[in-house]
Design a protein around this motif. Sequence first.
Motif, PDB file in Angstrom:
ATOM      1  N   ARG B  90      22.537 -32.665 -10.459  1.00 27.05           N
ATOM      2  CA  ARG B  90      21.831 -31.391 -10.564  1.00 27.05           C
ATOM      3  C   ARG B  90      20.583 -31.442  -9.687  1.00 27.05           C
ATOM      4  O   ARG B  90      20.301 -32.463  -9.048  1.00 27.05           O
ATOM      5  CB  ARG B  90      21.414 -31.126 -12.015  1.00 27.05           C
ATOM      6  N   THR B  91      19.797 -30.361  -9.694  1.00 26.86           N
ATOM      7  CA  THR B  91      18.539 -30.375  -8.962  1.00 26.86           C
ATOM      8  C   THR B  91      17.689 -31.546  -9.432  1.00 26.86           C
ATOM      9  O   THR B  91      17.540 -31.750 -10.648  1.00 26.86           O
ATOM     10  CB  THR B  91      17.768 -29.063  -9.192  1.00 26.86           C
ATOM     11  N   GLY B  92      17.162 -32.297  -8.487  1.00 23.72           N
ATOM     12  CA  GLY B  92      16.353 -33.466  -8.825  1.00 23.72           C
ATOM     13  C   GLY B  92      17.122 -34.769  -8.789  1.00 23.72           C
ATOM     14  O   GLY B  92      16.517 -35.839  -8.772  1.00 23.72           O
ATOM     15  N   THR B  93      18.439 -34.684  -8.807  1.00 22.10           N
ATOM     16  CA  THR B  93      19.220 -35.919  -8.745  1.00 22.10           C
ATOM     17  C   THR B  93      18.943 -36.649  -7.435  1.00 22.10           C
ATOM     18  O   THR B  93      19.003 -36.052  -6.359  1.00 22.10           O
ATOM     19  CB  THR B  93      20.734 -35.622  -8.845  1.00 22.10           C
ATOM     20  N   THR B 105      17.924 -36.474  -1.846  1.00 22.42           N
ATOM     21  CA  THR B 105      17.572 -35.896  -3.141  1.00 22.42           C
ATOM     22  C   THR B 105      18.034 -34.448  -3.165  1.00 22.42           C
ATOM     23  O   THR B 105      17.853 -33.710  -2.182  1.00 22.42           O
ATOM     24  CB  THR B 105      16.045 -35.951  -3.358  1.00 22.42           C
ATOM     25  N   VAL B 106      18.619 -34.049  -4.289  1.00 23.87           N
ATOM     26  CA  VAL B 106      19.029 -32.654  -4.443  1.00 23.87           C
ATOM     27  C   VAL B 106      17.766 -31.822  -4.704  1.00 23.87           C
ATOM     28  O   VAL B 106      17.133 -31.964  -5.752  1.00 23.87           O
ATOM     29  CB  VAL B 106      20.042 -32.482  -5.588  1.00 23.87           C
ATOM     30  N   VAL B 107      17.410 -30.981  -3.749  1.00 18.74           N
ATOM     31  CA  VAL B 107      16.170 -30.204  -3.891  1.00 18.74           C
ATOM     32  C   VAL B 107      16.448 -28.730  -4.186  1.00 18.74           C
ATOM     33  O   VAL B 107      15.522 -27.970  -4.472  1.00 18.74           O
ATOM     34  CB  VAL B 107      15.277 -30.333  -2.628  1.00 18.74           C
ATOM     35  N   GLY B 108      17.701 -28.334  -4.114  1.00 24.73           N
ATOM     36  CA  GLY B 108      18.064 -26.963  -4.474  1.00 24.73           C
ATOM     37  C   GLY B 108      19.529 -26.934  -4.852  1.00 24.73           C
ATOM     38  O   GLY B 108      20.337 -27.670  -4.273  1.00 24.73           O
ATOM     39  N   ASN B 109      19.862 -26.112  -5.847  1.00 22.68           N
ATOM     40  CA  ASN B 109      21.244 -26.119  -6.330  1.00 22.68           C
ATOM     41  C   ASN B 109      21.486 -24.827  -7.092  1.00 22.68           C
ATOM     42  O   ASN B 109      20.806 -24.554  -8.075  1.00 22.68           O
ATOM     43  CB  ASN B 109      21.457 -27.329  -7.252  1.00 22.68           C
ATOM     44  N   GLU B 110      22.428 -24.044  -6.645  1.00 21.03           N
ATOM     45  CA  GLU B 110      22.644 -22.722  -7.235  1.00 21.03           C
ATOM     46  C   GLU B 110      23.805 -22.667  -8.223  1.00 21.03           C
ATOM     47  O   GLU B 110      24.174 -21.584  -8.666  1.00 21.03           O
ATOM     48  CB  GLU B 110      22.831 -21.687  -6.121  1.00 21.03           C
ATOM     49  N   ILE B 111      24.394 -23.821  -8.554  1.00 18.73           N
ATOM     50  CA  ILE B 111      25.358 -23.820  -9.651  1.00 18.73           C
ATOM     51  C   ILE B 111      24.920 -24.869 -10.663  1.00 18.73           C
ATOM     52  O   ILE B 111      24.120 -25.734 -10.346  1.00 18.73           O
ATOM     53  CB  ILE B 111      26.816 -24.060  -9.182  1.00 18.73           C
ATOM     54  N   ASP B 112      25.440 -24.806 -11.880  1.00 18.48           N
ATOM     55  CA  ASP B 112      24.886 -25.645 -12.947  1.00 18.48           C
ATOM     56  C   ASP B 112      24.940 -27.113 -12.614  1.00 18.48           C
ATOM     57  O   ASP B 112      23.945 -27.805 -12.666  1.00 18.48           O
ATOM     58  CB  ASP B 112      25.621 -25.384 -14.268  1.00 18.48           C
ATOM     59  N   ARG B 113      26.122 -27.582 -12.291  1.00 14.55           N
ATOM     60  CA  ARG B 113      26.221 -29.026 -12.039  1.00 14.55           C
ATOM     61  C   ARG B 113      27.236 -29.283 -10.932  1.00 14.55           C
ATOM     62  O   ARG B 113      28.208 -28.556 -10.754  1.00 14.55           O
ATOM     63  CB  ARG B 113      26.599 -29.769 -13.309  1.00 14.55           C
ATOM     64  N   GLN B 114      26.950 -30.344 -10.190  1.00 15.33           N
ATOM     65  CA  GLN B 114      27.813 -30.777  -9.104  1.00 15.33           C
ATOM     66  C   GLN B 114      28.493 -32.071  -9.545  1.00 15.33           C
ATOM     67  O   GLN B 114      27.989 -32.785 -10.407  1.00 15.33           O
ATOM     68  CB  GLN B 114      26.983 -31.014  -7.841  1.00 15.33           C
ATOM     69  N   ASP B 115      29.610 -32.381  -8.910  1.00 17.97           N
ATOM     70  CA  ASP B 115      30.435 -33.505  -9.365  1.00 17.97           C
ATOM     71  C   ASP B 115      30.323 -34.729  -8.469  1.00 17.97           C
ATOM     72  O   ASP B 115      30.284 -34.616  -7.242  1.00 17.97           O
ATOM     73  CB  ASP B 115      31.906 -33.086  -9.409  1.00 17.97           C
ATOM     74  N   THR B 116      30.321 -35.898  -9.122  1.00 22.37           N
ATOM     75  CA  THR B 116      30.525 -37.143  -8.369  1.00 22.37           C
ATOM     76  C   THR B 116      31.419 -38.106  -9.145  1.00 22.37           C
ATOM     77  O   THR B 116      31.400 -39.306  -8.898  1.00 22.37           O
ATOM     78  CB  THR B 116      29.173 -37.790  -7.987  1.00 22.37           C
TER      79      THR B 116
END
Lengths: 274, 226
Positions: B90-93, B105-116
């Motif tokens: 997520r943002t901040g990851t 670093t994830v500094v912006g993200n327009e969906i709830d969660r991203q996958d890894t």
Amino acid sequence: MTDTVLNAREDARARGGQTSEWMPYLPASSSPYCPDGVEPSALTWAETVAPGGYTHKVVARGTRIRFDDPTGDACAHVIVYNALEPVERLNVADTLKIPWQAYLDAGHPLLSGDGRVLASIVGDTSGHHDAFCGTTTEAWCLQKYGDAAPEGPFPAGRSLFVKAAAKHGLAPRDLPPSVSFFQGVRVDADGAFEWRGSAGEGKSVELLAELPLLVLVANVPHPLDPRADYVVGPLRVHAWRSKPTGPDDDRFQVTPEAHRAYLNTIDYAEARGL
Amino acid sequence: MTSSVPVGATFAPDSPLDWSEPLVPGEVVLDERVAPNASWSAVVRKGHVLTIVDVGGNQSGDCLIYNAADTEERYSAPDTLAWQGNAYVRTGTVLRSNLGNPLMTVVGNEIDRQDTIGGACSKESNTLRYGHHVMFHHGCRENFLSEGQKHGLGLRDLVSNLNWFMNVPVEEDGALGIVDGMSAPGKRVAVRAEMDVLVLVSNCPQMNNPCNDFNPTPLRMLVVEP
Ligand SMILES: [Zn+2]
């Protein structure tokens, strides 16, 4: 007296025949901890891995590998490779995604990135395992324990894997994410990891080698172990000759995904004359 | 010119596309479009921010990251997750390397969660998931190999990756899988380079599960110097 070669030789030879808490047992049939129900003469690998130690072995297709956690504090970080082509190796993402299940237990295949089963989990009395967090790095040990020297009291799992891999001609780039047994993690609704820790002393996990395997094992604390100290117990490893999964085994067709994974594995083995 | 090669699917002509713009302001130093099924790579300099635009919505962008100066240091999904104590991106990851160092670093993200967690699709794993009749389909692992070799990277360098815009929930009993996405046309993620990094992206060609909405669409890659 070690002042002359002869005296030094005598001194060195006088050290033989002793035992320690953590050692390989050779021949394997001489293990003081042969698992119940296993003929000692069938053993091909017997060892107690020290806390913070590692081991590695190439085993034949059809070998059954048992990890025992006698104290409840072991944490077996494991990577498996196709010993014949080590570029084929454990793929944790496929190992979770393809069986549609994040938590490892008996029946779960450890898959390679090549659509084959490297090893099947065929026994598990613990149920506390983890396929998310991998092992520890020097950076992690440094921030948690203040030290991470591979030769010191706080070695990182990755440092041990680097050395184990090197002994088979493999480089750090050959180290994929690992899985760990005997210390469990669960994922809550928000994604946060919940620490489950150990299922207690005397638990075991058994793997079945579906191809000739290179097995790397590092016995270090799980990265999320909440204890401030570096706490890890001894890990016992035993392996013995058995048979790879075939059409007569229940797990061969337990799911359509597993069925095709075993078909791919047997196809590879047949083509190579294994 | 015609060809008898079976090629992968692409998006329906009436698919809404939103090419959007960088999520973080700055001077644009790179602006490229990645066609459906194709691969992409670039070095993103320390401090620069890469915005990935999900142009058609719910298009998985499989992504690997390397230290550009020493590719033996590369993205590590387990280190990323263990350091943050959470299974989702997520943002901040902080996207960490196999040495535990911050790569991006994830500094912006327009969906709830991203996958890894879900990893890349491949011809080989497709046979397990869907049957041997899809062995001929294209896969992200193919793209990673084609794109990676441009930088001296091979199969030994492929590890568990990120999947931008892909949705892989972990349920209470451990059930896990790729389900319908939470993204939409024009949604973005922005990642800031914490060192000079080589980024590989596969615009996922998968047509057997919902990771691309069964309608593979383009991605837009924008790098800005803030
Ligand atoms: Zn894909």
